[in-house]
Design an enzyme around this catalytic site. Structure first.
Site, mmCIF file in Angstrom:
data_model
loop_
_atom_site.group_PDB
_atom_site.id
_atom_site.type_symbol
_atom_site.label_atom_id
_atom_site.label_comp_id
_atom_site.label_asym_id
_atom_site.label_seq_id
_atom_site.Cartn_x
_atom_site.Cartn_y
_atom_site.Cartn_z
ATOM 1 N N LYS A 78 0.736 -0.963 -0.400
ATOM 2 C CA LYS A 78 0.231 0.401 0.047
ATOM 3 C C LYS A 78 0.617 1.180 -0.138
ATOM 4 C CE LYS A 78 -3.887 1.816 2.945
ATOM 5 N NZ LYS A 78 -4.166 1.598 4.054
ATOM 6 N N SER A 153 -10.118 1.596 3.550
ATOM 7 C CA SER A 153 -9.254 2.051 2.310
ATOM 8 C C SER A 153 -8.243 1.269 1.642
ATOM 9 C CB SER A 153 -8.467 3.042 3.663
ATOM 10 O OG SER A 153 -7.645 2.833 4.447
ATOM 11 N N SER A 177 -9.615 -1.203 7.732
ATOM 12 C CA SER A 177 -8.836 -1.164 6.048
ATOM 13 C C SER A 177 -8.391 -2.115 5.164
ATOM 14 C CB SER A 177 -8.058 0.563 6.297
ATOM 15 O OG SER A 177 -9.046 1.529 6.366
#
Lengths: 487, 476
Positions: A78, A153, A177
């Site tokens: 990420k 997210s 997330s």
């Protein structure tokens, strides 16, 4: 056979046997990326050249017999984890050009284990969001239905694994997330206990809630990545110096004699009937594995969302203060006769998106003098109660089982105008962050429309092993069919 | 109406650790801008602070030296505000749970003893520094200082005049330097002071509205700023006005304070516990271990010097101004056994020379063994006190031993009566008119004869013997 479709442990075996090479695997992954990335948009930055080069290097080492845990395996991270020399944006315009001079601890650990980095995965700006729609760069699509969101997210990390654009990935979880996008994309996602994995180099959203964890195609891969990233880091004072077990040992142990708690507060109105149907089916299957399911109560569940949306924005308002245009990232040059304050205002107005600004404002308000006691302090007290709820329940059961999300993946744009509806999509995942306990989401079937559904399992502090044990048992013996998305 | 000032002081002292409080960058002053920085003290995205335990240890030392209660569990908080010298947009400090509370420092002002309360001592990180270029619209940021450990020492509003405030500051400064946890350099900003001051009618219990004074970089300026502020507030009150609660900056060149920001513009720092750092747990065992390392503190040393060496409190005060000076004195006394004479020499000639050249005692060329030897040579009559001055001068310049100088220059005192008698005879013979006048009753001329004899012997004559012999010979 498409190598990009395989798992870490399958590829490890093949590499060991000399049936494939890292170069072949990396090429296969980039071939897949070339085919689907235009549609899915999992990545902010792709590292094709360095990945291919590293693969060749890995192959030379492998040939010499020097095989490490992740030798030659393509991994995505990420874009919230700092990577030395590789742009790290956190999904924000304010860091659109930021190149960190250092590696985050997890990246360093994976690098040392031989991993090859495919790219930096898309995410909600500063991890604030549940759909990856707040990214400054692009909207990631759900590989199962390109009109839908992948969750967030860590939407890019989840979508990349689901779409075979990498073998596994890392995400971060502040309120769900990792688990929520894992559920919506039909992959395995684990949020470790707070303090289990180093946060050094993880760009902070809410420091007391953030944890890094893996996205994988199956539970065994999850255990493999956990073995690599878990453990104390002297660079992170909040990482805990308790010993790390070999998580692979928890695979295939079975769960005969276990007690699984089902919190009554989590089966609320508004939960999608197809989701509750899948969960009920999963409960039956788990009982079929020799576990006893009992009802437990987490009485303060109702306050989770409220407490979370005080604590997280409050910490974020402080964590994001450093993006001021002075030292790195975006600086909006002040015009003639404008002063420092003007530079700050313009940089932050132009650099941050609406959701980030909303949370900075909420957090700033909650910490203001005269409001601190009513908001931040109160929320911290509620956190203690939520933690206690779990401690009480774990006296009666080994793990707690809930749906990961109240609904399957929703449509792009469906909730962007209604922040409260968006916040509610994390309603089942927030509590684990507030309590600091680990949670895993494993696929547990599909809706009629073919959207994945996730099952969340929660355990006590530092009991990731239990989560891997039950998730692995369920994964192996569940009669739920396993599909692949067609993109 | 007579007004009484109420003064409280906040002191920021930089701790002498090798590395910064939350990273391993050097704390050395004066390096090239931004050369002592790393991702952590630059506030790069994703970095985390890790506590330097030396900082805790040093703060415990100060807490013990000022009789504070040490909180077994204390923690850090974030103080949020925007400024380019503050890389993270917040300063890591201690707020609700400081390391130490409720201590005191004893001061003596104009012979009157007073105990000044210490509210709290807490740890925090320093900010960087802005550099402004007069010829350019740009400003520059130097973050070498960002993350250098500080302790903030907050006093109670216990001081009632500017002398007390200055004395308190000196005592605090002295303790920090004695503990070797702060170099005390005010010009380089290692020791900084802010002051809170208000006036109230004498006899009134309630405090008046206070002003906070900043930007005073010497003891003298603290006192000057407070004196100015007393006058300013007194003028306001006497003309029926009200003092405004505000922060005021001392302007050294103008000798006045200017308003910096009012109460309305006061920052809301939005303090909250720093989630990146775990609470600091200080065990009783740790405190005792630190206590064992404490040196004798200035006040105790002062009292001991008066008691042990039988010297005036004034002397003890001067001699204990620094640990090195006190050690120098004690070593000299140990070697010569004459405390008062040693005190006179150290306070007079030694400090006189050093102060003139702005040098420190550790750089003094005359070391205690040489000084002690010289004192012994005076005591056994080898040289006179007057000659000793000359000898010391040479010792200080050349670093040679007194014996060597005395032998080389032939400065040994003349105590041989025959030799002196001869010298006196010569003087008297050469001054017949003065002898006559003296005998005629002009007693004052006695000094003249002594001077002449000393001159004739190049100062080496034993003055006591000269006196005795002269008296006898003039009476004949």
């Amino acid at each position: 056979m498409e190598l990009s479709r395989l798992t870490i442990h399958e590829l490890q075996e093949m590499i060991k046997k000399g049936e494939t090479t890292s170069s072949d695997i990396v090429e296969s992954v980039f071939k897949r990326i070339d085919a689907v990335e235009d549609k899915v948009r999992s990545y902010i930055t792709l590292l094709r050249d360095s990945a291919l080069e590293e693969a060749q290097q890995a192959d030379r080492e492998i040939k010499k017999g020097n095989i490490k845990t992740l030798s030659g395996i393509p991994i995505a991270v990420k874009d919230i984890m700092c990577t030395r020399g590789v742009r790290t944006t956190c999904g924000s315009r304010i860091l659109h050009n930021y190149v960190p001079p250092y590696d985050s601890t997890v990246v360093m650990k994976l690098r040392e284990a031989g991993a090859i980095f495919v790219g930096k995965a898309n995410m909600d700006e500063f991890a604030m969001g549940s759909s990856t729609e707040t990214s400054y760069f692009e909207i990631t699509k759900n590989p199962w239905d390109l009109e839908r969101i992948p969750g967030g997210s860590s939407g890019g990390s989840a979508a990349a694994v689901a779409a075979d654009e990498c073998i596994a990935s890392l995400g971060s979880d502040t309120g769900g997330s990792i688990r929520q996008p894992a559920a919506l994309c039909g992959v395995v996602g684990l949020k470790p206990t707070y303090g289990r994995v180093s946060r050094f180099g993880l760009i902070a959203f809410a420091s007391s809630l953030d944890q890094i964890g893996p996205f994988t195609k199956d539970v065994e891969d999850c255990a493999i990545l956990m073995n690599l990233i878990a453990g104390h880091d002297p660079m992170d004072s909040t990482s805990v110096p308790t010993s790390v077990p070999d998580y692979r040992e928890y695979l295939s142990r079975g769960i005969a004699g276990w007690t699984v708690g089902i919190p009554k507060e989590y089966f609320i109105e508004g939960i999608d009937p197809e989701v509750s149907g899948a969960i009920e089916k999963a409960i039956k299957e788990i009982e079929g594995l020799g576990a006893k399911c009992i009802e437990v109560s987490l009485p303060h569940t109702d306050y989770c969302v409220a407490a979370y949306y005080i604590v997280a924005p409050a910490e974020a308002s402080s964590n994001l203060a450093r993006y001021d245009g002075v030292r790195y990232g975006l600086r909006s040059e002040s015009g003639e006769g404008e002063d420092l304050l003007e530079m700050y205002k313009r940089t932050r107005s132009e650099g941050f998106g609406a959701e980030v600004k909303r949370r900075i404002m909420i957090g700033t308000y909650a910490l203001s003098s005269g409001y601190y006691d009513a908001y931040y302090k109160k929320a911290s007290q509620v956190r203690t109660l939520i933690k206690r709820d779990f401690e009480e329940s774990f006296k009666k059961c080994d793990v707690i089982l809930t749906p990961t999300t109240p609904t399957p993946a929703f449509k792009i744009g469906e909730k962007t105008d209604d922040p409260l509806q968006m916040y509610l999509s994390d309603i089942f995942t927030l509590s684990a962050n507030l309590a600091g306990i680990p949670g895993i989401s494993v696929p547990c079937g599909y809706t009629k429309a073919g959207l994945p559904i996730g099952l969340q399992l929660l355990a006590g502090h530092f009991e990731e092993g239990k989560l891997i044990q039950i998730a692995s048992a369920y994964e192996k013996h569940s009669k739920t069919e396993k599909r692949r998305p067609e993109i | 109406m007579e007004y009484e000032p109420v003064i409280g002081l906040e002191v920021h002292a930089q701790l002498l650790t090798e590395t910064k409080i939350f990273c391993s960058c050097s704390t050395k002053f004066g390096a090239a801008p931004n050369s002592h920085t790393c991702p952590i003290c630059l506030g790069m995205p994703g970095v985390l602070p890790v506590m330097n335990r030396k900082v805790v240890e040093y703060t415990i030392k100060m807490a013990l030296a000022t009789h504070c209660r040490i909180n077994g569990e204390n923690s850090f908080a974030r103080k949020n505000y925007f400024y380019p010298d503050l890389p993270k947009g917040y300063q890591i400090s201690q707020y609700a749970y400081p390391l130490a509370e409720d201590g005191y420092v004893d001061v003596e002002t104009n012979g009157e003893k007073k105990r000044i309360g210490i509210t709290r001592i807490h740890m925090e990180e320093d900010a960087g520094k802005l550099v402004h270029d007069e010829n350019s619209p740009s400003s520059y940021v130097n973050l070498n200082r960002a993350g250098v450990p500080l302790i903030e020492i907050v006093s109670e509003p216990d001081m009632r005049n500017t002398e007390e405030a200055a004395d308190y500051l000196r005592r605090l400064h002295e303790i920090l330097v004695y503990l070797e946890i702060c170099d005390g350099n005010m010009e380089e900003g290692s020791f900084r002071c802010d002051a809170n001051i208000s006036l109230r009618p004498k006899g009134e219990d309630k405090f008046g509205t206070r002003a906070e004074l900043k930007n005073m970089n010497s003891f003298r300026n603290v006192q000057r700023a407070l004196e100015y502020e007393i006058k300013r507030q007194q003028y306001i009150l006497e003309s029926g006005g009200e003092v405004v609660q505000e922060t005021r900056l001392w302007d050294d060149s103008q000798g006045v304070t200017h308003s910096m920001r009012g109460k309305e513009e006061a920052h809301d720092y939005r303090y909250f516990p720093d989630p990146d750092l775990i609470p600091i747990v200080i065990s009783g065992e740790w405190i005792e271990k630190v206590r064992e390392t404490l040196p004798e503190l200035p006040l105790a040393k002062r009292e001991r010097f008066v008691r042990e060496y039988d010297i005036p409190p004034y002397d003890a005060g001067v001699l204990t101004a620094s640990r090195n000076l006190a050690d120098y004195y004690e070593e000299t006394v140990r070697l010569c056994g004459r405390p008062k004479i040693a005190s006179n020499w150290v306070m007079g000639d030694v400090l006189g020379h050093l102060n003139e050249e702005k040098r420190e005692i550790k750089d003094c060329t005359v070391r205690p063994p040489a000084l002690a030897e010289m004192i012994k040579l005076i005591e056994d009559g080898t040289i006179s006190g007057k000659i000793a001055k000359e000898v010391f001068e040479d010792m200080y310049k050349s670093g040679r031993s007194p014996k060597e100088i005395i032998e080389e220059k032939g400065l040994v005192q003349i105590t041989d009566e025959d030799t002196l008698q001869k010298a006196i005879e010569e003087v008297l013979e050469a001054s017949p008119s003065q002898v006559e006048q003296y005998k005629g009753g002009k007693d004052k001329l006695f000094g003249y004869f002594v001077g002449q004899v000393m001159k004739a012997t190049r100062g080496k004559a034993n003055p006591k013997l000269v006196n005795e012999l002269l008296k006898k010979m003039l009476a004949d």
